[in-house]
Design a protein around this motif. Structure first.
Motif, PDB file in Angstrom:
ATOM      1  N   ARG A 204      16.618   9.428 -47.984  1.00 39.37           N
ATOM      2  CA  ARG A 204      16.079   8.750 -46.810  1.00 39.37           C
ATOM      3  C   ARG A 204      14.565   8.614 -46.939  1.00 39.37           C
ATOM      4  N   LEU A 205      13.981   7.725 -46.134  1.00 47.01           N
ATOM      5  CA  LEU A 205      12.561   7.781 -45.850  1.00 47.01           C
ATOM      6  C   LEU A 205      12.369   8.502 -44.531  1.00 47.01           C
ATOM      7  N   ARG A 206      11.257   9.225 -44.424  1.00 44.50           N
ATOM      8  CA  ARG A 206      10.919   9.893 -43.164  1.00 44.50           C
ATOM      9  C   ARG A 206       9.499   9.509 -42.781  1.00 44.50           C
ATOM     10  N   PHE A 207       9.279   9.418 -41.461  1.00 45.29           N
ATOM     11  CA  PHE A 207       8.039   8.863 -40.923  1.00 45.29           C
ATOM     12  C   PHE A 207       7.395   9.860 -39.972  1.00 45.29           C
ATOM     13  N   TYR A 208       6.054   9.960 -40.074  1.00 45.65           N
ATOM     14  CA  TYR A 208       5.297  10.880 -39.224  1.00 45.65           C
ATOM     15  C   TYR A 208       4.080  10.157 -38.673  1.00 45.65           C
ATOM     16  N   ARG A 209       4.015  10.101 -37.350  1.00 46.89           N
ATOM     17  CA  ARG A 209       2.859   9.488 -36.694  1.00 46.89           C
ATOM     18  C   ARG A 209       1.660  10.416 -36.814  1.00 46.89           C
ATOM     19  N   ILE A 210       0.495   9.832 -37.128  1.00 46.35           N
ATOM     20  CA  ILE A 210      -0.719  10.619 -37.344  1.00 46.35           C
ATOM     21  C   ILE A 210      -1.603  10.550 -36.104  1.00 46.35           C
ATOM     22  N   ASP A 211      -1.870  11.708 -35.531  1.00 42.93           N
ATOM     23  CA  ASP A 211      -2.779  11.837 -34.385  1.00 42.93           C
ATOM     24  C   ASP A 211      -3.599  13.093 -34.632  1.00 42.93           C
ATOM     25  N   ARG A 212      -4.861  12.924 -35.036  1.00 39.18           N
ATOM     26  CA  ARG A 212      -5.693  14.053 -35.472  1.00 39.18           C
ATOM     27  C   ARG A 212      -5.767  15.162 -34.433  1.00 39.18           C
TER      28      ARG A 212
END
Length: 436
Positions: free
Chosen positions: A143-151
């Motif tokens: 699979r691909l996995r996705f992570y939203r970036i919020d410092r």
């Protein structure tokens, strides 16, 4: 890193055109000695060592990406894969900021999550608004996995936004996924004409590359659909009329891992580990071109099932002169005037090769360098799997940009435990070394 190799039969007729293209790259006449007197650069920082055993959480450093905090460049982040150890996030001092575990096996006895490569997508439109994303290939689950970036997100800068219904990339079912011929190398690309974002994903132990369009899903999640696939050659006709395939374990084909897309013209560079560097369109249309070959190209080998190693035969002299298998860790150094470099990790001699970024100049070789120990405090980089460069100011630590490279043999180690990590290098020093 690939160590089990054997010979292969000729490719199917459908790939014959690609084989012909490989022959178009002339054999180099220069001396083919490893290494040479390349300039050396030293790292400024290194991450804590990762150990690939139960005591270390089966964490094995592999591939980094650099996220620039536009509002506060000195607070930028390095996001890196640790295979079964999941993801690691570091600040610019190489200190850990966040650790994300890979997901468990889908069923008892199945393969656990294994994060192989990572890349970034900037400003993707989600149902919850635009966001920067870290995208990783999960080899364990295909699979691909996705992570939203919020410092400044509470609990850490990365938040999982993977659609639970995201499909397998290559596998037809879980049984096939557990065999681990699954999603492996990864590079992202946003088409400036359409604004659509994509991931290019290679397949472990196969020559396939898939183009996946990244799509918003309900609840701010991200999924994808497969657009098309392309298979690179697995065997090659040599100038002496013989057929050659890289030596590998029976059933394995010469895989691709390191990949990067030049956003200026949508060119994908793909490192076929035991063959060389291919140049092709990121939309996987048109014909691939072999930019450079590894030194071992054309060398026959015999696989020994007892030792699980290959014995090399006589070198016929058809290989390149600059990179040694495996070729991995492809990354771009872009400059505002359109110049810059394609960097490639040459694992066989622990060096990095630099090619002209401009395909109009046929990606001419521009030099190379090594990353060596710094004053007995930091070691260098050996058998580098992954690399990421960002040619932009990153605060006072890296005003001329940053190069992050994997170190396949971190030292000092801890006895016989496998030890890996990442080295942070002043990109300005690399540029100076290449310009000298």
């Amino acid at each position: 890193m690939t160590t089990h190799r054997t010979l292969r039969p000729l490719v199917p007729a459908a790939a014959a055109a690609l084989v012909a293209l490989a022959l178009a790259v002339p054999a180099q006449a220069q001396p083919r000695a490893l290494g040479g007197a390349l300039p050396a650069v030293t790292p400024r920082a290194e991450t804590p060592v990762l150990h690939d055993d139960e005591a270390g959480g089966n964490a094995d450093a592999d591939d980094p990406a650099i996220w620039r905090n536009a509002a506060a460049p000195g607070r930028s982040l390095v996001i890196a894969t640790a295979k079964e150890g999941g993801l690691r996030v570091y600040d610019l001092d190489a200190r850990p900021v966040q650790a994300i575990a890979a997901p468990p096996a889908a069923r008892e006895g199945g393969a656990p999550g294994r994060f192989n490569n990572v890349d970034l997508v900037h400003g993707m439109r989600l149902t919850s608004g635009r966001a920067d994303l870290a995208v990783t290939s999960d080899r364990g689950h295909d699979r691909l996995r996705f992570y939203r970036i919020d410092r400044d997100r509470a609990g850490g800068p990365l938040g999982d936004v993977t659609d639970p219904a995201a499909p397998a990339v290559f596998s037809r079912d879980q049984d096939e996924a557990d065999e681990q011929r699954t999603a492996y190398g990864l590079a992202t690309w946003t088409d400036p004409a359409s604004g659509r974002s994509y991931a290019l994903v290679s397949r472990r132990e196969r020559t396939s590359i898939a183009l996946l369009e990244l799509l918003p899903a309900a609840g701010g999640k991200v999924t994808y659909r497969k657009v098309r696939t392309l298979d690179l050659p697995s065997a090659f006709r040599l100038p002496n009329g013989t057929s050659w395939s890289p030596c590998a374990e029976p059933g394995e084909l010469p895989q691709v891992e390191g990949m990067v897309v030049d956003p200026a013209d949508g060119t994908l560079y793909a490192g076929q580990e035991d063959v060389g560097i291919w140049r092709l369109r990121a939309d996987l249309t048109g014909e691939p071109e072999l930019v450079d070959k590894v030194r071992e190209y054309g060398v026959p080998g015999t696989y020994d099932e007892q030792t699980e190693e290959c014995t090399a035969g006589t070198d016929p002299g058809f290989g390149g002169t600059r990179i040694s298998a495996d070729v991995e860790g492809l990354t771009l150094v872009t400059e505002t005037d359109g110049d810059g470099y394609l960097l490639a990790s040459s694992q066989g001699d622990d060096t990095f090769a630099a090619y002209d970024r401009e395909r109009e100049d046929d990606n001419e070789y521009e030099g190379g360098f090594r990353i060596t120990p710094a004053g007995g405090v930091l070691d260098g980089s050996e058998e580098c799997d992954g690399a990421a460069a960002l040619n932009a100011p990153l605060g006072s630590r890296y005003p001329r940009g940053l190069l992050v490279v994997q170190d396949g043999h971190d030292s000092p180690g801890d006895g016989d435990r496998p030890a890996t990590g990442f080295k942070f290098v002043d990109l300005g020093k690399v540029m100076d070394a290449l310009d000298d």
